[in-house]
Design a protein around this motif. Sequence first.
Motif, PDB file in Angstrom:
ATOM      1  N   LEU A   1     -19.935  12.966   2.719  1.00 32.93           N
ATOM      2  CA  LEU A   1     -20.268  13.926   3.678  1.00 32.93           C
ATOM      3  C   LEU A   1     -21.741  14.508   3.215  1.00 32.93           C
ATOM      4  O   LEU A   1     -21.674  15.104   2.108  1.00 32.93           O
ATOM      5  N   GLU A   2     -22.717  14.484   3.931  1.00 34.61           N
ATOM      6  CA  GLU A   2     -23.885  14.833   3.407  1.00 34.61           C
ATOM      7  C   GLU A   2     -24.145  16.472   3.942  1.00 34.61           C
ATOM      8  O   GLU A   2     -23.795  16.884   5.117  1.00 34.61           O
ATOM      9  N   ILE A   3     -24.444  17.365   2.930  1.00 31.82           N
ATOM     10  CA  ILE A   3     -24.751  18.775   3.281  1.00 31.82           C
ATOM     11  C   ILE A   3     -26.267  18.714   3.441  1.00 31.82           C
ATOM     12  O   ILE A   3     -27.146  18.516   2.502  1.00 31.82           O
ATOM     13  N   PRO A   4     -26.878  19.315   4.547  1.00 28.22           N
ATOM     14  CA  PRO A   4     -28.049  19.323   4.983  1.00 28.22           C
ATOM     15  C   PRO A   4     -28.730  20.448   4.080  1.00 28.22           C
ATOM     16  O   PRO A   4     -28.006  21.337   3.508  1.00 28.22           O
ATOM     17  N   ARG A   5     -30.018  20.098   3.685  1.00 32.53           N
ATOM     18  CA  ARG A   5     -30.735  21.364   2.813  1.00 32.53           C
ATOM     19  C   ARG A   5     -30.932  22.636   3.535  1.00 32.53           C
ATOM     20  O   ARG A   5     -30.986  22.443   4.836  1.00 32.53           O
ATOM     21  N   GLY A   6     -30.497  23.337   2.628  1.00 36.80           N
ATOM     22  CA  GLY A   6     -30.708  25.100   3.382  1.00 36.80           C
ATOM     23  C   GLY A   6     -29.498  25.453   3.830  1.00 36.80           C
ATOM     24  O   GLY A   6     -29.431  26.411   4.361  1.00 36.80           O
TER      25      GLY A   6
END
Length: 915
Positions: A853-858
């Motif tokens: 699961l990729e956590i978006p920057r910010g």
Amino acid sequence: MSMIDSPDFYLRSTEEMEQLFLQYPDALKNTMVIANKCNVEIPIGKWILPVYPLPEGETSESLFKKMSEEGLRKRFGDHITDEAKKRLAYELDVISNKGFATYFLIVQDFVNWAKNNGIYVGPGRGSAAGSLAAYCLNITNMNPLQHGLPFERFMNPQRPTPPDIDMDFADLRRDEVIHYVTQKYGEDKVAQIITFGAMEGRGAVRDVGRALGMPYSEPDRIAKLIPPNTDIQTALDSVPELREYYKQAKFKRLLDLSRKVEGNVRHSSVHAAGIVISDKPLTEYTPIMREAKEGKIITQYDMKALDRNVSDTAIGLLKMDFLGLRNLSILGEAIGIIQKLQAKTIDLSTIPIDDPAVYKLLSSGETTGVFQLESSGMRRVARSLKPSAFTDITAMVALYRPGPMDLINDFIQGKHFPDRVQYPHKDLEPVLKETYGILVYQEQALQIANVLAGYSLGEADILRRAIGKKQKEIMDKQRTEFVRRSVKQGYTKEVAEKVWSYIEKFAGYGFNKAHAASYAMIAYQTAYMKVHYPVEYMTAVLSIESNARSANTEEKVYAAIQECKRMKIVTLPPDINKSDKNFSIEEYEKSLNKKAIRFGFVAIKNVGSAAIEAIEEARNDIPFASFTDFLIRVDSRRVNKKVLECLVKIGCFDAFSNRATLLTHVDEVRAKLQKFESTTDGQDNLFASLESQKHKEVKDTFLQEAEYPQAELLSFEKELLGFYLTEHPMASALKAVAKSATKKIDELDVHVHKDTVIWLGGIMTRWRTVVTKAKGQEMGFGTLDDGTGQIEFVVFPRAYALAKQALVSDSVVLLKGKLEEREEKPTFLVDVVKIPDIDEDVSLQKDGNTFELEIPRGTDKEKLAEVGKILKSHTGKNVLILLIPNGGEPRKMKLPYTVDWSDAVQQTVKKLLQP
């Protein structure tokens, strides 16, 4: 605070009082009539002892003398020296002439009752260990002649104050001793003592703010600006930010009102140890009341009003301190385990105090479970000092305190390089030799004055008290007298003044040697048991700490489990047929004659004493044959569904089936049993039928399910024990991060490492984000666990802003910062937070069970928290790896629990994470 609670209420004039009671015109006049008829005189300054029952023909003094001399023969056998006879005769003379024989008889009675009833009692406490009479009466177990403890530090023939013998008892059985004393002297003559809590600066601000109806956050903000144990005015003088708030009208009013109530009594509670024993009903001397929480009878006068040792204007009732000590419970439990399993009786008062194996253990610093020597600072001292004699342990106990701690390195140097030790004068070498030229104990100050100036030990004790209290006028007078008498003894004035300066410098730091030696003895005894009976001792540690149910129970049990691993002692998980209430010992690898520790039910969360009793009653030496058999035999009212699920999750029924199967079918089985019971003539018939079959045919018939993933089984351990028993789900990550840390948590010592930049690595077990009131910035508080210990840390706004996404509970982090003591606890102040490079630990082969699961920057904290809630509410069998942005390649972090990564959950989470 009500109107009549205000001190100003009683300072009003008669006219003002009449105005207050206009509706009751005769109230004031009638009150004065009654007051004028009252004539109460409360006698003070006496010493009131309860009546000790004496045999016919005996006085207190004759019985005291007879018992002491008999005790001398028992203690020394055929080796009674002239020194011992002379010392005892001297003590008996002083004690009897002062009228304190009854006091010693009372104390020996309840101490010996406790010992005879298997309650472990400390070897001594305070200066009482300096009394040979107390040793002969079995009150203490410290031979003052062997340890060089003068009687005058305990009772000075030239000082009128009565003796004060405080006692340590095994904490879990302390109440039994109080009950014995209450029954012996009468329930109307024994009570515990009230204490009054005063409004301190911080508390006063919060209480006044609440009374004014202010929002909680405002007085709380002001209270936090007042340093602990500091009054409001001092804080205003020293804290600039507080002075700025004081310029605002509402905060000025808050602080001004708080200063008015500061120092006033806020509440009452029960003294932790003190009880009073009277010769007559206590109501003759003090008002009494029933304490609200447990219904104990307590006095309404506090210790200052009751105890002559505290105040010359006190009533003078006999006050005793019955203190509870956890380590004495551990020693008693260990001795009981050995007696039960090996039929061996151990008397710790007779063990040799020169056992090389004990000193080897202490020198290694592996002192978890050793009284007084467990802290990282004490371990460091032990490793550096390498104690080889009992006097070294005594000195360690005395020196490891604020102030004399600065002398520890000199003490260590003196031990390892004795040729470099210097004495103020060669005649003082016998006094200071055991402490390598350093004045460590108050008793040494007495002995120096005796040797150099010819003071009697009684006179020297008065000198010691003056120096300790820093009474300048008395000290100046004593200095002149000390120099005069030293010159008379044949020493030069220069030598006398040099030695006086030496005493004056160190006596303020000096510790009571009798107390240090007594506690050093408990330290030695716990180390002795750990060395010679390691499995039994660690079993006792785990049992007693689990039963304590204190704020740091989980931490203590976890530390003991880690120590068992280090000692290569196997700890077995809870088992419904093999576990008892407490931790127990069972054979392990019988051919190798090894023993293991089996987890007790008491350590499992949500499993209380009623459930444990129900399990033990149902089992009754007949093992449960199956999960169904357990459900049939146990009382379902005491072992309810919640308790049952906890027992299943922690693995108590693993011998019958896996946890996924049992949790899936538990409701089904319970429903069938309830239906079956309702069709029988009654429960008695059902149980009678099963008993006759001895449960051989009661089998489980439900279908087997696939077991939960290992990560989820480990999460059950964390949930129900407070730590991971089998292994940490990120154990390999912990090993990787340890390579980048400059210190382990159990090595940290705030006195040594303060202001030193340190890297710590571990797992964040707790994390809480807060917003500062002043600027609305985010910061946070957490707990870091590196496998050797835990420490609280603080991340301030600047560091938080740079590392926001790394600060997630159950994640592995590297923290850079400095150690500081806050509210008497070590706290790590963090400057830098890093996610360590542990990709090899979590870069698993993507298969049908592993997802990323990729956590978006910010992404902000609120969204991450919501994602966490969703994932934890959808437990399953899938491993989930979070991809956290890190400039270039994202860092990978495996969740410590498994999830059901279904399409629906994926869509919900990804939608939530959209920018």
